[in-house]
Design a protein around this motif. Structure first.
Motif, PDB file in Angstrom:
ATOM      1  N   GLN A 170       0.647  -1.290   0.026  1.00  0.00           N
ATOM      2  CA  GLN A 170      -0.019   0.043  -0.055  1.00  0.00           C
ATOM      3  C   GLN A 170       0.948   1.235   0.170  1.00  0.00           C
ATOM      4  N   HIS A 171       1.879   1.122   0.744  1.00  0.00           N
ATOM      5  CA  HIS A 171       2.910   2.371   0.880  1.00  0.00           C
ATOM      6  C   HIS A 171       3.619   2.435  -0.507  1.00  0.00           C
ATOM      7  N   TRP A 172       3.876   1.540  -1.193  1.00  0.00           N
ATOM      8  CA  TRP A 172       4.597   1.539  -2.625  1.00  0.00           C
ATOM      9  C   TRP A 172       3.644   2.123  -3.577  1.00  0.00           C
ATOM     10  N   GLU A 173       2.364   1.722  -3.409  1.00  0.00           N
ATOM     11  CA  GLU A 173       1.554   2.393  -4.505  1.00  0.00           C
ATOM     12  C   GLU A 173       1.302   3.934  -4.262  1.00  0.00           C
ATOM     13  N   LEU A 174       1.152   4.361  -2.866  1.00  0.00           N
ATOM     14  CA  LEU A 174       0.804   5.624  -2.553  1.00  0.00           C
ATOM     15  C   LEU A 174       2.258   6.414  -3.247  1.00  0.00           C
TER      16      LEU A 174
END
Length: 583
Positions: free
Chosen positions: A101-105
């Motif tokens: 999720q952090h990578w996607e953000l």
């Protein structure tokens, strides 16, 4: 690599295996690097054992290797080169789903032309929180606020960066403009940085024209000035600092002199009076006003300047003006004292006053009894330490020997019971450390980190306390398994650095920097530490509490004690002026 090429003999390789643990495994991995599936299995096993994902800054080679593997996966994912099968395999590892999720953000924020971030809040959610905060507080958030206000200010700063770079979409600008105060903020953002000076000069001119020719100021006559006046006054104060530093250009000075009243103010900057001259002017002013001391909230500018000078230069002798010699001597004796000396003074004061404990006095009565005010503040500090769990048992027992303090400390205990106990504070510290993977830093971060950092740094007082309670608290902290606490504990237990050793380091630093003394606001940690050492030595020297051998050692460094000598001379001159005023 040389062993694989056959350049090492069997005996030499065997000796290297004995000297370097894990060398055989590293060689095997070099010949056949582990596959993706094997790496994921290693990651899953390590995460299950540690209860967290690996960190790049760890001491363990195994943990750093797995963290590097995970980092490489983030690069592959951000470049959209990760296969569906590999993603599904990684998602089986605990904690990796949140990492995705952090990578996607981060990837999405780059697409919008913003800085990469890992926050779970979207732009829309930040906007909603900003709108709610402005509606509740009636103003825009400031950088010096606390907690959420600072984060919202950082969000606004990011919008300004994107807007100035021309990357803020029209839709987002329209959404921001709907919030109160943002329309004016966008107009300020439209002004290029190199034109800020010109704009502020015109703003000061307009302000002076609408206020009967008076220049803006921070204080005087009111407790809080209008924000625009304070902002313009700060602009002029910054120009004064440039003038004194010799960095105010001729062109900018000419612009400032075009403001009504600024030519006279700049002339005052050029003819800065000496300390002795200001004392003589203060003496004359007091004599002209029947012995009355100036008030810093007066509307009269001269009175206000005298009051501010008096308050800033010597608050410890201010109450001696117009008082008896005994009062002046009491104030001069108010130099910082040790805990034992303060307790002895407290016991003596209680005996002199029939067993009554000192109380905080109202501002109007503090000048009449400086000693009682000082002792009352000392007791307040002990109560604060008790609430924080930082009052050692040795000091508590010393206080209990003073008549009347047993009942006072019993009351403090009742009040402190309403505060979180030591165990609860340790639990909060442990929860914060586990969430962030590190110990909190004192005086930094949001409100929660500052509170946890303040609690942690106060526990150092238990190192020198040999009581069972102090040992129990330290054992409780050790049992909390705080990351990095053992290293801090070793540093706390290490004897205070020897004076000679620190002085040698200080002298070497000054020699290596062209004779310049370290600054307290420097970026380098060593320079800041040495600046603190310099300040403390000057304070001890100025208070007259430094042993002769240390004075002789410090005199080896040219100029180290000159600051204190100047203060000593200024204090003597000031006290002479006070004595003349009293007569």
């Amino acid at each position: 690599r040389r062993h694989a090429m056959g350049e090492f003999s069997a005996e030499r390789w065997r000796a290297m295996e004995e000297a370097i643990p894990g060398l055989r495994q590293r060689f095997t991995a070099f010949l056949r690097p582990p596959s993706f599936a094997e790496q994921v299995e290693r990651l899953a096993a390590w995460t299950a054992a540690a209860g967290r994902l690996p960190s790049m800054g760890a001491d363990s080679i195994e943990e750093r290797s797995l963290a590097k593997f995970l980092h490489n996966q983030s690069i592959a994912y951000s470049r959209r080169k990760m296969t569906v099968e590999r993603k599904a395999r990684l998602l089986e590892v605990p904690g990796v789903r949140q990492r995705f999720q952090h990578w996607e953000l981060r990837h999405a924020s780059r697409l919008f032309g913003e800085r990469a971030r890992s926050s779970l809040w979207s732009w829309a959610s930040w906007l909603r929180h900003l709108g709610a905060w402005i509606h509740e507080n009636g103003k825009l958030p400031r950088r010096r606020g606390t907690g959420l206000e600072r984060r919202l200010h950082a969000f606004l700063t990011e919008q300004r960066r994107v807007y100035v770079a021309g990357a803020l979409s029209e839709r987002r600008r329209e959404e921001l403009n709907k919030l109160p105060g943002l329309d004016a903020r966008f107009k300020r953002w439209d002004v290029r940085r190199e034109h800020h000076f010109d704009v502020l000069v015109e703003a000061v001119k307009d302000w002076v024209a609408t206020h009967d020719g008076r220049l803006p100021r921070h204080y005087g006559g009111v407790t809080q000035r209008e924000p625009r006046e304070r902002r313009l006054a700060k602009f002029l104060a910054n120009r004064q600092m440039e003038f004194r530093a010799g960095t105010l250009s001729i062109e900018r000075r000419a612009q400032l002199e075009s403001i009504e009243g600024m030519r006279e103010r700049i002339e005052g900057w050029e003819q800065r009076p000496t300390f002795e001259a200001r004392v003589r002017k203060l003496e004359a002013w007091v004599e002209q006003h029947g012995g009355r001391m100036p008030n810093r909230r007066s509307e009269d500018q001269e009175e206000r300047q005298h009051a501010i000078f008096f308050r800033r230069r010597s608050t410890d002798v201010a109450v001696a003006v117009g008082s008896t010699e005994a009062s002046a001597a009491a104030v001069r004796s108010s130099a910082p004292k040790s805990f034992d000396a303060m307790v002895e003074d407290l016991a003596q004061w209680v005996a002199e006053h029939g067993g009554a404990l000192p109380k905080q006095l109202p501002p109007a009565a503090r000048a009449a009894d400086v000693r009682q005010q000082r002792l009352a503040r000392f007791l307040n500090q002990q109560q604060a330490d008790l609430k924080k769990g930082a009052l050692p048992d040795g000091r508590r027992q010393r206080l209990l020997m003073v008549p009347g303090m047993r009942e006072r400390i019993a009351y403090w205990d009742v009040v402190a019971a309403e505060q979180p106990d030591f165990e609860q504070s340790v639990a909060r510290l442990r929860a914060w450390a586990q969430e962030h993977g590190r110990l909190p830093k004192y005086g930094e971060g949001d409100e929660a980190e500052r509170a946890a950092g303040a609690f942690l740094i106060r526990q150092r007082a238990h190192i020198d306390d040999e009581t069972p309670e102090a040992r129990r608290k330290l054992e409780l902290l050790q049992g909390a398994e705080l990351p990095g606490f053992e290293e801090i504990l070793k540093r706390w237990r290490r004897p205070r650095r020897a004076f000679d050793e620190t002085l040698a380091e200080f002298s070497a630093w000054v020699d290596g920097h062209g004779g310049r003394f370290p600054r307290a606001n420097a970026d380098n940690e060593q320079e800041r530490r040495l600046a603190v050492f310099l300040r403390k030595q000057r304070q001890i020297f100025f208070a007259g509490a430094m042993p002769p051998e240390q004075i002789e050692a410090l005199s080896v460094v040219p100029g180290l004690l000159q600051g204190s000598a100047r203060k000593d001379a200024s204090r003597a001159s000031f006290e002479d002026g006070i004595a003349r005023l009293a007569k």
